[in-house]
Design a protein around this motif. Sequence first.
Motif, PDB file in Angstrom:
ATOM      1  N   ALA A 154      11.651  -9.614   9.178  1.00 38.07           N
ATOM      2  CA  ALA A 154      12.568  -9.433   7.193  1.00 38.07           C
ATOM      3  C   ALA A 154      12.823 -10.892   8.122  1.00 38.07           C
ATOM      4  O   ALA A 154      12.686 -11.289   9.246  1.00 38.07           O
TER       5      ALA A 154
ATOM      6  N   ARG B  10      11.729  -9.476   2.617  1.00 42.80           N
ATOM      7  CA  ARG B  10      13.126  -8.714   2.764  1.00 42.80           C
ATOM      8  C   ARG B  10      14.240  -9.341   3.653  1.00 42.80           C
ATOM      9  O   ARG B  10      13.942  -9.603   4.029  1.00 42.80           O
ATOM     10  N   LYS B  11      15.044  -8.981   3.555  1.00 41.46           N
ATOM     11  CA  LYS B  11      16.471  -8.880   4.604  1.00 41.46           C
ATOM     12  C   LYS B  11      16.642  -7.887   5.403  1.00 41.46           C
ATOM     13  O   LYS B  11      15.658  -6.976   5.194  1.00 41.46           O
TER      14      LYS B  11
END
Length: 141
Positions: free
Chosen positions: A36, A65-66
């Motif tokens: 991430a 992705r965060k």
Amino acid sequence: MNLVLFACIHNAGRSQMAAAWFNALAHPAAARAVSAGTEPGQRVHPEVLAAMAEVGIDLSAAEPRKLTGDLAAGAALLVTMGCGEACPAVPGLRREDWPLEDPKGKPIERVREIRDEVRARVAALVAREGWGAPGKGEQAR
């Protein structure tokens, strides 16, 4: 099972490579990895896709992705990747920082070197923590 979280700023290079190597080298019943970023990019860097494809690892479906608190909450270890002060810190989570060069925009020869350095660090982590499987380290080259 242990969860290892690999994090960098854009989640488009180093952390993607590290998670892919980890999941190729670690025994799936012992540990898995996710990656991430604090400011996820739009896509995995094309030079990273190419370098990983050369060793049989397909990241074409991977998406940055965060890094969220929920994602970090389930992790046994956070490995940050050379992002300095911008690296995330999660209170109470064991953390390592690997000072790795960002492969973005680099010539493929340099990206291969970074890829191989990431693999070596991941292999050492898997061995140190006892998360490997006999013979598994030789499969993903």
